[in-house]
Design an enzyme around this catalytic site. Structure first.
Site, mmCIF file in Angstrom:
data_model
loop_
_atom_site.group_PDB
_atom_site.id
_atom_site.type_symbol
_atom_site.label_atom_id
_atom_site.label_comp_id
_atom_site.label_asym_id
_atom_site.label_seq_id
_atom_site.Cartn_x
_atom_site.Cartn_y
_atom_site.Cartn_z
ATOM 1 N N ALA A 113 33.766 66.380 -2.695
ATOM 2 C CA ALA A 113 33.267 65.681 -3.881
ATOM 3 C C ALA A 113 31.767 65.914 -3.997
ATOM 4 O O ALA A 113 31.138 66.453 -3.083
ATOM 5 C CB ALA A 113 33.543 64.197 -3.764
ATOM 6 N N LYS A 114 31.205 65.549 -5.092
ATOM 7 C CA LYS A 114 29.747 65.568 -5.242
ATOM 8 C C LYS A 114 29.391 64.616 -6.364
ATOM 9 O O LYS A 114 30.201 64.371 -7.265
ATOM 10 C CB LYS A 114 29.278 66.989 -5.609
ATOM 11 C CG LYS A 114 27.854 67.263 -5.253
ATOM 12 C CD LYS A 114 27.700 67.569 -3.776
ATOM 13 C CE LYS A 114 26.266 67.775 -3.374
ATOM 14 N NZ LYS A 114 26.151 68.250 -1.980
#
Ligand code: NAD
Length: 424
Positions: A113-114
């Site tokens: 994720a980011k």
């Protein structure tokens, strides 16, 4: 100080396309079927929020916040939060996918994720950043969670923001949940060894690669671009293992000493000098571009993306490149570097020491227990070495570069797991 404006980067790539071009090559080499390819090419979830914040002068400013979960096939997703004016959805999507591959390469049970907020933290007060971080956490309270999605620091954020995030999330839950985020201050459940973890992984990758290339560390010359967290720890740890660091650099310029730069002194100088090397007198000043093309055994780009590109790839004179930074080699330069027979320990492998120790932080929080620095280092060194060997073996088996091999290892792991879990 004399900050040198970095030269405009020729191959400045759209990060999503750059990631996709490698993903595509590796998927073909692996013979990935179309269905799984389509599952992995698109992020599982993309969230964008609008965050109205009261500024110190009483005005209200609205900020855009993002979180992208690329994949949660291997486990809860993991990835940093970036505060920068350049944050946009395409970039966050690419960085999220990168995290999926990075976690899979080192075989830790996380998806990728980011997140980020489009803001300039350098022009904001600490109170404004705190309110923004808490508002972002409230908006993402349904997304985050120790078993769902675990943020961490990235550009523009650090332990201070992670402490606010952990506190805001804990308030929503009505109990202390320190495992919701990593990169926290030590007193809040941060891990020993986290600060040097990425540089340490770069050191392990460099030494393992040198072994393969039969480069004796005691005779090896190394140049390191970027002297921040990753570059300075990598330099220090490689020097401790007998290597000669002949050049280092930061935004103030590059510094060369054929006999070897005393790294501890360079770090002490930087720390007393507002964080930069300008005026460091134990080396000769050279241009940043010259540092990249020095005749050395190992080049460690540990600053920023696309610095090795079609403009300079032909002139790179190192036998080995160990990518401390994310995306330091443009995808168009990959071919030239391979043609020249230079081995590359790619970013998703070489800089995965940071996420590995983040994983240890989460494990320790869940156990309610603290490991010694010695235990953290021993376990992360083993993970990094095993991952290198896996990628190296794959590169021989498929006759591809180490970069494509790293993607193959990662995609193979995620796709096999997906097949077992299945879709709807
Ligand atoms: P940092 O901000 O601590 O240091 C960056 C350094 O690079 C500074 O010394 C800066 O002056 C220098 N720099 C920037 N642009 C430059 C240029 N064009 N030429 C020469 N020097 C330049 O950042 P960091 O945490 O060390 O991260 C460096 C890279 O490593 C980034 O690509 C980051 O995404 C990646 N990375 C960091 C971690 C981590 O744990 N910190 C983990 C994985 C990857």
């Amino acid at each position: 100080m004399a900050y040198i404006e970095p030269a405009p980067i020729k191959d400045r790539e759209n990060p999503f396309e750059s990631m996709m071009s490698r993903f595509h090559i590796a998927s073909q080499a692996l013979g990935l079927d179309d269905e799984v390819y389509n599952v992995l090419k698109s992020p599982a979830k993309q969230v964008q929020v609008s965050l109205p914040i009261t500024m110190d002068d009483g005005s209200i400013k609205v900020f855009d916040g993002f979180r992208v979960i690329h994949s949660n096939i291997l486990g809860p997703s993991k990835g940093g939060i970036r505060y920068d004016m350049s944050v946009h959805m395409d970039e966050v999507k690419a960085l999220a996918a990168w995290m999926t591959w990075k976690c899979a390469v080192v075989d830790i049970p996380y998806g990728g994720a980011k997140g980020g907020i489009k803001c300039n933290p350098r022009q904001m007060s600490s109170g404004e950043i705190e309110r923004l971080t808490r508002a972002y956490t409230f908006a993402m309270a349904e997304i985050f969670g120790p078993d769902r999605d675990i943020p961490a620091p990235d550009m523009g954020t650090g332990p201070r923001e992670m402490a606010w995030l952990m506190d805001a999330y804990s308030r929503v839950q009505g109990m202390t949940v320190n495992s919701v985020v990593t990169g926290k201050p030590l007193v809040l459940g941060g891990s020993l060894g986290r600060a040097e973890a990425t540089g340490r992984g770069v050191m392990v990758s460099a030494l393992t690669a040198m072994e393969k290339l039969r480069i004796n560390p005691y005779q090896a010359s190394i140049s390191v671009q970027g002297f921040g967290n990753v570059g300075s720890y990598a330099s220090l740890l490689l020097e401790e293992r007998g290597c000669r660091i002949v050049a280092i650099s930061d935004l103030s310029g590059a510094y060369y000493n054929e006999k070897g730069i005393p790294i501890e002194e360079a770090i002490a100088f930087r720390d007393k000098n507002n964080g930069h090397l300008d005026g460091f007198d134990q080396a000769e000043k050279i241009s940043g571009e010259d540092l990249l093309t020095l005749k050395v055994d190992v080049l460690v780009p540990a600053a920023t993306e696309d610095v090795i590109n079609t403009d300079n790839a032909e002139n790179i004179n190192a036998r080995l490149i160990v990518e401390g930074a994310n995306g330091p080699t443009s995808s168009t330069a990959d071919g030239i570097i391979n043609e020249k027979g230079i081995m590359v320990a790619p970013d998703i492998l070489a800089n995965a020491g940071g996420v590995t120790v983040s994983y240890f932080e989460w494990v320790q929080n869940r156990l309610g227990y603290k490991w010694s620095a010695e235990r953290v280092n021993r376990r992360s060194d083993r993970i990094m070495k095993d991952a290198f060997e896996r990628v190296y073996k794959t590169s021989l088996e498929y006759k591809v570069s180490m970069r494509i091999a790293a993607y193959i290892v990662a995609i193979d792991k995620v796709s096999k797991t997906y097949k077992f879990r299945g879709g709807f």
